[in-house]
Design a protein around this motif. Structure first.
Motif, short mmCIF file in Angstrom:
data_model
loop_
_atom_site.label_atom_id
_atom_site.label_comp_id
_atom_site.label_asym_id
_atom_site.label_seq_id
_atom_site.Cartn_x
_atom_site.Cartn_y
_atom_site.Cartn_z
N PHE A 207 65.81 67.15 15.44
CA PHE A 207 65.93 66.94 13.99
C PHE A 207 66.96 67.86 13.31
CE2 PHE A 207 61.26 66.46 15.00
CZ PHE A 207 61.34 65.11 15.26
N ALA A 208 67.77 68.59 14.08
CA ALA A 208 68.74 69.49 13.44
C ALA A 208 69.76 68.72 12.60
CB ALA A 208 69.47 70.33 14.50
N ARG A 209 70.13 67.52 13.07
CA ARG A 209 71.08 66.72 12.29
C ARG A 209 70.42 66.22 11.01
NH1 ARG A 209 73.72 63.57 17.47
NH2 ARG A 209 71.64 62.69 17.55
N ASN A 210 69.14 65.85 11.08
CA ASN A 210 68.41 65.48 9.86
C ASN A 210 68.36 66.65 8.88
OD1 ASN A 210 67.90 62.96 10.88
ND2 ASN A 210 65.73 63.28 11.24
N ASP A 211 68.10 67.85 9.43
CA ASP A 211 68.02 69.04 8.59
C ASP A 211 69.31 69.24 7.80
OD1 ASP A 211 65.50 69.56 9.57
OD2 ASP A 211 66.17 71.02 11.04
N ALA A 212 70.42 69.21 8.51
CA ALA A 212 71.71 69.45 7.87
C ALA A 212 72.06 68.34 6.88
CB ALA A 212 72.80 69.58 8.93
N SER A 213 71.78 67.09 7.27
CA SER A 213 72.11 65.96 6.39
C SER A 213 71.30 66.01 5.10
CB SER A 213 71.84 64.64 7.13
OG SER A 213 72.64 64.53 8.28
N PRO A 361 59.77 72.67 15.40
CA PRO A 361 59.99 71.42 14.67
C PRO A 361 58.71 70.96 13.98
CG PRO A 361 59.69 70.95 16.99
CD PRO A 361 59.65 72.45 16.86
N PHE A 362 58.89 70.19 12.91
CA PHE A 362 57.76 69.55 12.22
C PHE A 362 57.92 68.07 12.52
CE2 PHE A 362 55.25 69.87 7.97
CZ PHE A 362 54.25 69.07 8.50
N LYS A 363 57.35 67.63 13.64
CA LYS A 363 57.63 66.30 14.18
C LYS A 363 57.25 65.18 13.23
CE LYS A 363 57.55 67.71 19.02
NZ LYS A 363 56.97 67.49 20.37
N ASP A 364 56.13 65.33 12.55
CA ASP A 364 55.69 64.27 11.64
C ASP A 364 56.66 64.08 10.47
OD1 ASP A 364 53.50 63.82 13.21
OD2 ASP A 364 52.09 64.94 11.93
N LYS A 365 57.41 65.12 10.15
CA LYS A 365 58.33 65.06 9.02
C LYS A 365 59.79 64.90 9.46
CE LYS A 365 55.04 65.74 6.01
NZ LYS A 365 54.64 64.68 5.04
N HIS A 366 60.03 64.90 10.76
CA HIS A 366 61.39 64.71 11.29
C HIS A 366 62.35 65.79 10.79
CE1 HIS A 366 60.43 60.71 12.99
NE2 HIS A 366 59.60 60.65 11.97
N HIS A 367 61.84 67.00 10.70
CA HIS A 367 62.64 68.14 10.28
C HIS A 367 62.16 69.39 11.01
CE1 HIS A 367 65.21 66.62 7.11
NE2 HIS A 367 64.19 65.96 6.57
N GLY A 368 62.96 70.45 10.92
CA GLY A 368 62.48 71.75 11.32
C GLY A 368 61.41 72.20 10.34
N PHE A 369 60.47 73.00 10.82
CA PHE A 369 59.36 73.43 9.98
C PHE A 369 59.86 74.19 8.75
CE2 PHE A 369 55.00 75.00 9.33
CZ PHE A 369 54.29 73.88 9.74
N PHE A 370 60.77 75.12 8.98
CA PHE A 370 61.34 75.92 7.90
C PHE A 370 62.10 75.05 6.90
CE2 PHE A 370 65.17 78.12 6.36
CZ PHE A 370 64.62 79.20 5.69
N THR A 371 62.93 74.15 7.41
CA THR A 371 63.74 73.31 6.53
C THR A 371 62.88 72.39 5.69
OG1 THR A 371 65.65 73.36 8.01
CG2 THR A 371 65.52 71.52 6.46
N TYR A 372 61.82 71.85 6.28
CA TYR A 372 60.97 70.94 5.51
C TYR A 372 60.42 71.62 4.26
CZ TYR A 372 57.02 68.19 3.97
OH TYR A 372 56.16 67.48 3.17
#
Length: 431
Positions: A207-213, A361-372
């Protein structure tokens, strides 16, 4: 009698002297435009002049004001095939002639406004030089604070689509703000296995690309960073990351102490096994060669080499490392406690973890835990929150939620630069 008539006749002449800038400057100015290399087509305020460099143009001194600073403004863009477009913004200054004339001739006050109405009070740079860079690298050497946006990704990342599968990805509040002196460097390194054939997909950073996007969208809509002022990298190599950091350093230098810079990174981090110095790891760098990555201390040094108003760094990565026989680990595993360098000046960083913990990762949210949770708070507050309040929120919610959902501890870390000239803790993100 004749003497009295002369005195009366002199009155309107004195009044019109207040508009000496209009008389001496006229209402237009000649601007010389050139580029290196020459032959670039020139656009002014989005319209082609049908001229190529070197050339001269006449511009009206009074023109539509820029939306951000309320000043008369010309935006010059130089375009040449094979080169990155170069954009230069020239904000009008008020001629010292009218202030001098008013000081010497108080009677000219009624005509003082004529200079501003006609535009004679304003002046611009007489010469504009554009240094063009070839497209291959995707970066532009800047001279002014307006930067042409260039997206740089690896070939593997070009097929990536931000699907927005989390609640923080949709209905992002739009503050309709734009701060021309705010800039961002945003990097999401997810796909390591494609660049290193001996790795398997388990070493990728979910999910790092999701985080950045997602952070990029918040940067534009919530933080008011112009899209043209954002350097956005997905699955970046060492060369791309070094170039982007060098460009950010140039932006800070040319902004002359007025820049507000946001840096966001999601991806692998590793320590040097001997020095324990933390490194950001580009997608083409093996975990066995952390020193070939981006030394975190060097990044901070580049961000603080020149004066800034503030620099804020968000790191959704850990730097404790993992088993070297696997080179990189998907859970950003625990092995070495990294050292921490001292930050100097108007800079603060918020990191996802402390010590030997893992950035999960926060898999249910498709992000890193911190980023979410970072994005969640920005969404709830629309950015109307102090940096200290944001840090406190993350420090309170992430450790508890990480234990509840992941059965592991994850504690964010706030680091503040020493000897700052700005009060970063009480700074409201949308101001």
């Amino acid at each position: 009698m004749k003497r009295n008539l002369l005195r009366i006749a002199a009155v309107p002449a004195m009044l019109t002297m207040g508009a000496c800038a209009t008389i001496l400057n006229t209402t237009k100015q000649k601007v010389n435009l050139t580029s290196n290399p020459i032959g670039a087509e020139v656009y002014i305020n989005g319209k082609s002049t049908n001229k190529t460099t070197p050339c001269a143009v006449w511009v009206k001194r009074k023109v539509k004001k820029g939306p951000a600073n309320g000043r008369n403004q010309y935006i010059y863009e130089f375009r040449k095939d094979g080169f990155v477009p170069y954009t230069y913004t020239d904000n009008a200054e008020v001629s010292s002639k009218i202030w001098l004339n008013l000081f010497l001739n108080v009677a000219a006050l009624p005509a003082f406004g004529v200079d501003f109405i006609s535009g004679g009070a304003y002046y611009y740079n007489n010469d504009v030089l554009a240094t063009l860079q070839k497209e291959s690298a995707g970066y532009v050497v800047i001279r002014d604070t307006v930067v042409k946006q260039v997206y740089v990704t690896s070939p593997e990342a070009k097929g990536y689509m931000f699907e927005k599968l989390s609640d923080v990805d949709v209905d992002i509040p739009n503050n309709n703000l734009e701060y021309p002196l705010r800039f961002a460097l945003i990097i999401g390194n997810e796909d390591y296995s494609s660049k290193q054939v001996d790795l398997n997909r388990e070493v990728n950073v979910d999910f790092a690309r999701n985080d950045a996007s997602a952070f990029k969208e918040y940067a534009i809509k919530v933080l008011g960073i112009p899209e043209s002022n954002i350097i956005f990298l997905l699955d970046a190599t060492a060369g791309q990351m070094n170039q982007a950091i060098a460009k950010t350093n140039l932006i800070i230098k040319n902004a002359k102490g007025k820049a507000e810079v946001f840096v966001y990174y999601a991806g692998h981090g590793l320590p040097d096994e001997v020095t324990r110095e933390p490194y950001l790891i580009p997608v083409d760098i093996s975990g066995q060669n952390a020193r070939d990555g981006i030394k975190l201390a060097d990044l901070y040094a580049k961000l603080t080499e020149y004066p800034t108003k503030r620099v804020i760094v968000f790191l959704d990565a850990c730097f404790s490392g993992g088993a070297r026989n696997k080179e990189l680990v998907a859970a950003r595993g625990v092995k070495v406690r990294p050292t921490e360098s001292v930050l100097q000046g108007n800079i603060a960083s918020l990191s996802a973890v402390s010590g030997e913990q893992s950035a999960l990762p926060f898999k249910d949210k498709h992000h890193g835990f911190f980023t979410y949770y970072l994005l969640k708070k920005l969404k709830e507050t629309k950015g109307n929150i102090t940096f200290k309040e944001l840090s406190t929120y993350l420090d309170e919610i992430i450790p508890l939620q990480s234990v509840l959902l992941n059965s592991k501890e994850q504690t964010p870390v706030l680091r503040m630069g020493i000897n700052p000239t700005e009060d970063l803790e009480n700074w409201v993100l949308t101001k």
